[in-house]
Write an enzyme that holds these catalytic residues in place. Sequence first.
Site, PDB file in Angstrom:
ATOM      1  N   CYS A   1      -4.590   4.118  12.375  1.00 59.53           N
ATOM      2  CA  CYS A   1      -4.891   5.549  12.270  1.00 59.53           C
ATOM      3  C   CYS A   1      -6.389   5.859  12.342  1.00 59.53           C
ATOM      4  CB  CYS A   1      -4.309   6.118  10.970  1.00 59.53           C
ATOM      5  SG  CYS A   1      -4.987   5.386   9.477  1.00 59.53           S
TER       6      CYS A   1
ATOM      7  N   HIS B   1     -12.287  13.895  -3.637  1.00 56.61           N
ATOM      8  CA  HIS B   1     -11.222  13.834  -2.636  1.00 56.61           C
ATOM      9  C   HIS B   1     -11.390  12.509  -1.915  1.00 56.61           C
ATOM     10  CE1 HIS B   1      -8.553  14.863   0.665  1.00 56.61           C
ATOM     11  NE2 HIS B   1      -9.521  14.516   1.497  1.00 56.61           N
TER      12      HIS B   1
ATOM     13  N   HIS C   1      -5.270  10.882   1.681  1.00 62.80           N
ATOM     14  CA  HIS C   1      -3.865  11.230   1.450  1.00 62.80           C
ATOM     15  C   HIS C   1      -3.028   9.956   1.366  1.00 62.80           C
ATOM     16  CE1 HIS C   1      -5.511  15.002   3.022  1.00 62.80           C
ATOM     17  NE2 HIS C   1      -4.570  15.573   2.298  1.00 62.80           N
TER      18      HIS C   1
ATOM     19  N   ASP D   1       4.802   5.601   4.586  1.00 67.34           N
ATOM     20  CA  ASP D   1       5.075   4.771   5.762  1.00 67.34           C
ATOM     21  C   ASP D   1       4.269   3.476   5.763  1.00 67.34           C
ATOM     22  OD1 ASP D   1       2.547   5.755   6.284  1.00 67.34           O
ATOM     23  OD2 ASP D   1       3.061   6.701   8.181  1.00 67.34           O
TER      24      ASP D   1
ATOM     25  N   ARG E   1       1.179   4.175   2.155  1.00 70.05           N
ATOM     26  CA  ARG E   1      -0.063   3.995   2.922  1.00 70.05           C
ATOM     27  C   ARG E   1      -1.081   4.984   2.371  1.00 70.05           C
ATOM     28  NH1 ARG E   1      -1.905   6.900   7.746  1.00 70.05           N
ATOM     29  NH2 ARG E   1       0.197   7.774   7.824  1.00 70.05           N
TER      30      ARG E   1
ATOM     31  N   CYS F   1      -4.277   6.484   2.965  1.00 71.94           N
ATOM     32  CA  CYS F   1      -5.180   6.714   4.090  1.00 71.94           C
ATOM     33  C   CYS F   1      -6.438   7.373   3.514  1.00 71.94           C
ATOM     34  CB  CYS F   1      -4.493   7.601   5.117  1.00 71.94           C
ATOM     35  SG  CYS F   1      -5.440   7.843   6.614  1.00 71.94           S
TER      36      CYS F   1
END
Length: 141
Positions: A60, A97, A100, A104, A112, A114
């Site tokens: 990704c 922050h 997310h 998956d 995951r 990310c």
Amino acid sequence: MDKDERIKALNPMQYRVTQQSGTEPPFSNEFWDHNEPGIYVDIVSGEPLFSSLDKFDAGCGWPSFMQPLRDTQIKELSDHSHGMIRTEVRSTEADSHLGHVFPDGPGPNGLRYCINSAALRFIPRDQLEQQGYAEFAALFD
């Protein structure tokens, strides 16, 4: 250095990501293809977040992890921005922050995480004790 001083020391991308819930570009961030052994900590507070042992290439363009080092250092919030329903991941102590979490991933829990590189600072395995993270050195024995 207190939290306000650490926030002022962030570069523009680190500030946008951690303080304004931004997202850095994929495939051109510091840790998306980083493979050195060690841990990743919150860029603001230094709280330990993820281990290189749980990092994997999700394709990704952002660092992806199967799980956090400690569940207590991560909080999850519902995110309805950008016309999507996602689960935002924030650090507990600094409320930065991070990115997310998605269902998956390849690990035993199927998650995951990310995460934006701009929200992280990397502590190499051979510097864990020097930088105050000795408790995690045994992970790499």
